[in-house]
Motif scaffolding. Structure first.
Motif, mmCIF file in Angstrom:
data_model
loop_
_atom_site.group_PDB
_atom_site.id
_atom_site.type_symbol
_atom_site.label_atom_id
_atom_site.label_comp_id
_atom_site.label_asym_id
_atom_site.label_seq_id
_atom_site.Cartn_x
_atom_site.Cartn_y
_atom_site.Cartn_z
ATOM 1 N N ILE A 78 0.508 -0.616 0.066
ATOM 2 C CA ILE A 78 -0.151 0.401 -0.011
ATOM 3 C C ILE A 78 1.098 1.956 0.032
ATOM 4 O O ILE A 78 1.764 1.182 0.613
ATOM 5 C CB ILE A 78 -1.227 -0.233 1.120
ATOM 6 C CG1 ILE A 78 -2.805 1.244 1.221
ATOM 7 C CG2 ILE A 78 -0.272 0.193 2.474
ATOM 8 C CD1 ILE A 78 -3.227 0.394 1.665
ATOM 9 N N LEU A 87 -1.110 8.404 0.351
ATOM 10 C CA LEU A 87 -2.687 8.553 0.642
ATOM 11 C C LEU A 87 -1.721 9.808 1.887
ATOM 12 O O LEU A 87 -2.908 10.840 2.262
ATOM 13 C CB LEU A 87 -2.246 7.794 1.966
ATOM 14 C CG LEU A 87 -3.930 6.662 2.027
ATOM 15 C CD1 LEU A 87 -4.604 6.352 1.269
ATOM 16 C CD2 LEU A 87 -3.882 6.231 4.014
ATOM 17 N N THR A 114 2.595 -8.661 -5.318
ATOM 18 C CA THR A 114 1.675 -7.018 -5.500
ATOM 19 C C THR A 114 0.833 -7.588 -6.697
ATOM 20 O O THR A 114 -0.051 -6.575 -6.867
ATOM 21 C CB THR A 114 3.144 -6.638 -6.146
ATOM 22 O OG1 THR A 114 3.806 -7.040 -6.462
ATOM 23 C CG2 THR A 114 3.959 -5.345 -4.575
ATOM 24 N N TYR A 133 -2.287 -5.633 -5.366
ATOM 25 C CA TYR A 133 -2.566 -4.389 -5.154
ATOM 26 C C TYR A 133 -3.009 -4.004 -6.635
ATOM 27 O O TYR A 133 -4.071 -3.748 -7.383
ATOM 28 C CB TYR A 133 -1.893 -3.994 -4.558
ATOM 29 C CG TYR A 133 -1.422 -4.111 -3.157
ATOM 30 C CD1 TYR A 133 -2.446 -4.076 -2.393
ATOM 31 C CD2 TYR A 133 0.029 -4.843 -2.791
ATOM 32 C CE1 TYR A 133 -2.169 -3.977 -1.573
ATOM 33 C CE2 TYR A 133 -0.156 -5.111 -1.543
ATOM 34 C CZ TYR A 133 -1.200 -4.919 -0.413
ATOM 35 O OH TYR A 133 -1.281 -5.878 0.341
ATOM 36 N N LYS A 180 -6.084 -2.801 -7.845
ATOM 37 C CA LYS A 180 -6.280 -1.439 -9.042
ATOM 38 C C LYS A 180 -6.860 -1.180 -9.608
ATOM 39 O O LYS A 180 -7.569 -0.540 -10.146
ATOM 40 C CB LYS A 180 -4.354 -0.713 -9.010
ATOM 41 C CG LYS A 180 -3.870 0.612 -8.076
ATOM 42 C CD LYS A 180 -3.562 1.083 -8.114
ATOM 43 C CE LYS A 180 -2.172 1.163 -7.166
ATOM 44 N NZ LYS A 180 -0.229 1.255 -8.084
ATOM 45 N N ALA A 231 -6.767 3.531 -2.158
ATOM 46 C CA ALA A 231 -6.113 2.618 -1.014
ATOM 47 C C ALA A 231 -6.510 2.606 0.043
ATOM 48 O O ALA A 231 -5.918 1.861 0.803
ATOM 49 C CB ALA A 231 -5.066 4.184 -0.755
ATOM 50 N N ARG A 291 -8.351 -1.066 -0.908
ATOM 51 C CA ARG A 291 -7.095 -1.998 -0.647
ATOM 52 C C ARG A 291 -6.707 -2.324 0.625
ATOM 53 O O ARG A 291 -6.601 -3.528 0.895
ATOM 54 C CB ARG A 291 -5.722 -1.217 -1.992
ATOM 55 C CG ARG A 291 -5.953 -1.052 -3.429
ATOM 56 C CD ARG A 291 -5.164 -0.990 -4.340
ATOM 57 N NE ARG A 291 -4.379 0.316 -3.842
ATOM 58 C CZ ARG A 291 -3.964 1.187 -3.712
ATOM 59 N NH1 ARG A 291 -5.239 1.594 -5.184
ATOM 60 N NH2 ARG A 291 -3.799 2.297 -4.200
ATOM 61 N N PHE A 292 -6.310 -1.318 1.110
ATOM 62 C CA PHE A 292 -5.866 -2.151 2.744
ATOM 63 C C PHE A 292 -7.120 -2.894 3.638
ATOM 64 O O PHE A 292 -6.812 -3.805 4.230
ATOM 65 C CB PHE A 292 -6.077 -0.497 3.972
ATOM 66 C CG PHE A 292 -5.651 -0.641 5.060
ATOM 67 C CD1 PHE A 292 -4.246 -1.056 5.827
ATOM 68 C CD2 PHE A 292 -6.472 -0.714 6.023
ATOM 69 C CE1 PHE A 292 -3.887 -1.882 6.417
ATOM 70 C CE2 PHE A 292 -6.185 -0.881 7.388
ATOM 71 C CZ PHE A 292 -4.745 -0.993 7.020
ATOM 72 N N THR A 300 -5.093 -5.651 1.861
ATOM 73 C CA THR A 300 -3.648 -6.309 3.361
ATOM 74 C C THR A 300 -4.431 -7.023 4.093
ATOM 75 O O THR A 300 -3.941 -7.497 4.877
ATOM 76 C CB THR A 300 -3.076 -4.727 3.608
ATOM 77 O OG1 THR A 300 -3.451 -3.870 2.067
ATOM 78 C CG2 THR A 300 -2.484 -4.954 4.902
#
Lengths: 276, 316
Positions: free
Chosen positions: A2, A7, B209, B212, B216, B222, B225-226, B230
Motif C-alpha cells: 500500500i 495517502l 503485489t 494490489y 487497482k 487506497a 485496498r488496505f 492487506t
C-alpha cells in the motif's frame, strides 16, 4: 504494497516516524544523561537532557559500592556458556533431524517442537528441585545447564541444513568421510549465517534472562547483572545517578552487539516469526 | 520372461543385485540410525531431565503439600486447586493478567501494524528507523523497568516534570492503585511495538503485489485496498502476533517484579508473580505447581480457541 506515501504526504509520514523514533529513544537518552549528572542536578525541577556538569562520578560510585564488574562478568560468562551449548546441541540435533533417516525421528522432532508450547513456569519448580539435588544452587553450571537446549535453535538449524544440497555430502561420503567428519568438516563451515543468527539470538536471550537466575543465585559472586539490578532498589532512598550508571553499563553490551550486527537480529526474528 | 535360456541367469543376477542393495541400505540405515541417535543424545538427555520429568513431576506435586525442606510430602488431592480459586489474591492476579494482556495486545496490534505500514515505504533512511524501533526488543526488561521507574518517578521523573510545566495534574504513576497497572502496560507496549512491527513488516512484504494491482484495476482506492487486500492477506501474521503476544503477556514477570513488586496492595500482581511468591518466598511447592498448571491450562485453552476462531478465517 500500500502506498502510504500517496495517502499522506511524505513529509507527514516522515514526521510521524521521527516522533515515534524520539519516543523510542528518549528513555535511553534519559538513562545516559541521568547517569552523567550530579546527584544535585537530578533532584531539580525541569527536564534537561544535557547534563550541566557532566561527570563520571556515578560510574565510579557504582563500581566501588556494588560489585557491578563481577555481575557483568557473571552475565558474560553464563551467556557465553549458554550460547556455546545451545549452538552445539542445535547443530547436532538440527543435522540429525534434517539429514539422517532413522526410526522415531519425526516423533522426537514433534516432541521438541511441542516443548515450545509448555510455559517455563511449569518446568521451573521441578528443575529447581533437580538443581538443588545436584548441589548446583548458586553455581554457574546451575545457571547454564538447564538452558543448554533451545527448541527454536534446533528448528532453525534443521531448516538451514535442509537447504544445503546433498551433492556436497555425497562427495564427502565417496571420499570415505564418516558422519562426524561429514558434519563438522563439510556441513558446519556452510552454516555460518544461520549459526551467527542463532548465536546472537541465544546470547541476547541469555543476557536478558531474569526468572531462572533470580531463583538459582543467592550470593553476590554468582548473581547476574539482571538479578543484581532488579534487587538493587531495596532501600527507600534511591540514588538515581548511580542506578542509571549501573543500568547503562548493563544495557551497553547488548546495545553494542545490536548496533554492530543488526541484520542478524531482524533475520532471526523474521525467521522465528514466519516459521515459528 | 520371453527369452527362456537367460531367464535363470538374469533372475539370479537380479537377486544378487537386490541383496547387495538391501545390504547397502541396511548398512546406511544402521549408520544413520546410530549417528542420528548419537547426535541427538544431548537433546534427549536434556528433554528427559529438564522437560519430561519436570512436566510430570510438577503435575504430581500439584496434588501434594510440600515445603521443600521436610523429607515427606503430604497428599492433599485437589485441595491446592480448590484453594487457588478461593484465594482473592489469585483471582485478582488472574484479572490483572487478563487486563494486562488485553491492554498490551490491543495496543500492539494497532500500533505495530501502523508502524509496519509506515516502514513499508521507499523512504530514504527507512532502515535507520527500523533499527531504532527494534532497539527496545533487545534491551532487557530489567533495564527497561529501571529506566521507566525513573521516568515515572513522582517528583523528578520526566512525566511529572512535563505535567508540571504544562499545568497538568501530576500522577503517582506506579504508587497509585488505579494507575500502576496502566503504567506497566504503557512500558510493555513501548517495549514490544517495534518487535511486532518488524513481524508485521515481514508479513506485509510477503503479500504478492499482483493482488494490489488487481484491486487497482478494479478501481479500489487506497483505503479499499488496505481493507480488502492487506487486512485479509495479513491474517496469518496477525494471528501469529496475537497468539505469541498472549502467550508472552500471560507470562509477564520481570517488569512487574522490578517496577512494582506486584503492588501497591496487589494492584499489579499477575499470575507468574503470584506463582513466584508462593514457590520461592513461601516455599509452597505443591500449591505453586498447581498454579503453574492452571496457567498452562489457560494458555493452552486460549491458543486452541484462537486456532478455531482465527484459524478458520485464515483459510478463506
Amino acid at each position: 504494497m500500500i502506498k502510504l506515501g500517496r495517502l499522506l504526504p511524505k513529509a507527514l509520514l516522515l514526521l510521524v516516524l521521527l516522533v515515534g523514533a524520539a519516543v523510542t529513544l528518549l528513555p535511553y537518552v534519559w538513562m545516559v544523561s541521568s547517569s552523567l549528572k550530579t546527584e544535585a542536578e537530578v533532584f531539580t525541577a525541569g527536564i534537561s537532557f544535557i547534563p550541566a556538569h557532566p561527570t563520571l562520578d556515578a560510574y565510579s560510585k557504582a563500581l566501588e559500592r556494588t560489585q557491578v564488574a563481577r555481575y557483568l562478568f557473571n552475565s558474560m560468562f553464563v551467556s557465553t556458556g549458554e550460547t556455546l551449548l545451545v549452538c552445539t546441541t542445535s547443530v547436532l540435533a538440527g543435522y540429525s533431524f534434517a539429514r539422517l533417516r532413522f526410526p522415531g525421528r519425526d516423533l522426537i522432532f514433534l516432541i521438541v517442537l511441542g516443548t515450545m508450547m509448555i510455559p517455563t513456569q511449569v518446568t521451573m519448580i521441578p528443575s529447581f528441585i533437580i538443581i538443588k539435588w545436584l548441589g548446583w544452587i548458586d553455581t554457574y553450571q546451575g545457571l547454564i545447564v538447564p538452558r543448554a537446549v533451545m527448541a527454536f535453535g534446533i528448528f532453525l538449524m534443521r531448516q538451514f541444513f535442509m537447504t544445503i544440497p546433498y551433492e556436497l555430502e555425497e562427495a564427502g561420503r565417496i571420499d570415505g568421510c564418516n558422519r562426524p567428519r561429514l558434519l563438522f568438516q563439510i556441513m558446519l563451515p556452510l552454516t555460518g549465517p544461520a549459526l551467527a543468527t542463532l548465536a546472537i539470538f541465544s546470547f541476547t536471550n541469555a543476557w536478558n534472562e531474569f526468572f531462572w537466575p533470580l531463583i538459582v543465585t543467592t550470593s553476590e559472586d554468582v548473581k547476574t547483572i539482571q538479578v543484581a539490578l532488579a534487587t538493587m532498589r531495596g532501600g527507600e532512598v534511591v540514588e538515581w545517578t548511580t542506578l542509571m550508571a549501573t543500568v547503562t553499563m548493563s544495557a551497553l553490551p547488548t546495545l553494542v552487539v545490536y548496533l554492530l550486527l543488526q541484520r542478524y537480529f531482524t533475520k532471526g526474528i523474521i525467521m522465528s516469526g514466519i516459521k515459528g | 520372461m520371453q527369452n527362456t535360456p537367460s531367464a535363470g541367469a538374469s533372475a539370479a543376477a537380479r537377486e544378487v543385485e537386490a541383496a547387495r542393495q538391501r545390504q547397502r541400505r541396511n548398512r546406511w540405515l544402521g549408520e544413520e540410525t546410530r549417528w542420528g541417535y548419537i547426535f541427538l543424545l544431548p537433546v534427549l538427555a536434556y528433554l528427559a531431565v529438564f522437560v519430561v520429568f519436570p512436566v510430570v513431576y510438577a503435575f504430581y506435586l500439584s496434588f501434594h503439600e510440600w515445603n521443600m525442606l521436610s523429607p515427606t510430602m503430604k497428599f492433599v488431592g485437589l485441595d491446592n486447586y480448590q484453594q487457588l480459586f478461593q484465594d482473592q489474591t489469585f483471582i485478582l492476579s488472574l484479572v490483572n493478567t487478563a487486563i494486562f494482556t488485553v491492554g498490551v495486545i490491543g495496543s500492539i496490534v494497532v500500533l505495530s501494524l501502523a508502524l509496519a505500514l509506515a516502514l513499508d515505504t521507499k523512504l530514504k533512511g527507512i532502515n535507520f528507523f527500523r533499527g531504532v524501533y527494534y532497539t527496545p526488543a533487545v534491551t532487557s526488561v530489567i533495564v527497561i523497568a529501571a529506566v521507566w521507574t525513573w521516568i515515572y518517578e513522582p517528583n523528578f521523573g520526566i512525566l511529572n516534570n512535563l505535567a508540571r510545566m504544562v499545568g497538568l495534574p501530576q500522577l503517582r504513576w506506579l504508587s497509585d492503585t488505579s494507575m500502576a497497572l496502566p503504567s506497566v502496560i504503557i512500558t510493555a507496549v513501548w517495549r514490544n511495538v517495534g518487535y511486532f512491527g518488524v513481524i508485521f513488516l515481514a508479513g506485509l512484504q510477503g503479500i504478492d503485489t499482483i493482488y494490489y494491482e488487481a484491486a487497482k484495476v478494479d478501481g479500489a482506492n487506497a483505503w479499499e485496498r488496505f481493507r480488502h487486500v492487506t487486512i485479509p492477506l495479513l491474517m496469518p501474521t496477525t494471528f501469529y502476533v496475537v497468539v505469541m503476544g498472549i502467550i508472552s503477556s500471560f507470562q509477564v514477570f520481570g517488569l512487574i517484579y522490578a517496577m512494582t513488586g506486584g503492588g501497591p496492595v496487589n494492584a499489579t500482581s499477575v499470575i507468574v508473580y503470584y506463582l513466584y511468591k508462593q514457590a520461592f518466598v513461601y516455599f509452597r511447592m505443591g500449591y505453586a505447581s498447581a498454579t503453574a498448571y492452571v496457567l498452562f491450562a489457560i494458555i493452552f485453552a486460549l491458543t486452541l480457541i484462537q486456532f478455531r476462531l482465527l484459524g478458520r478465517r485464515i483459510e478463506t
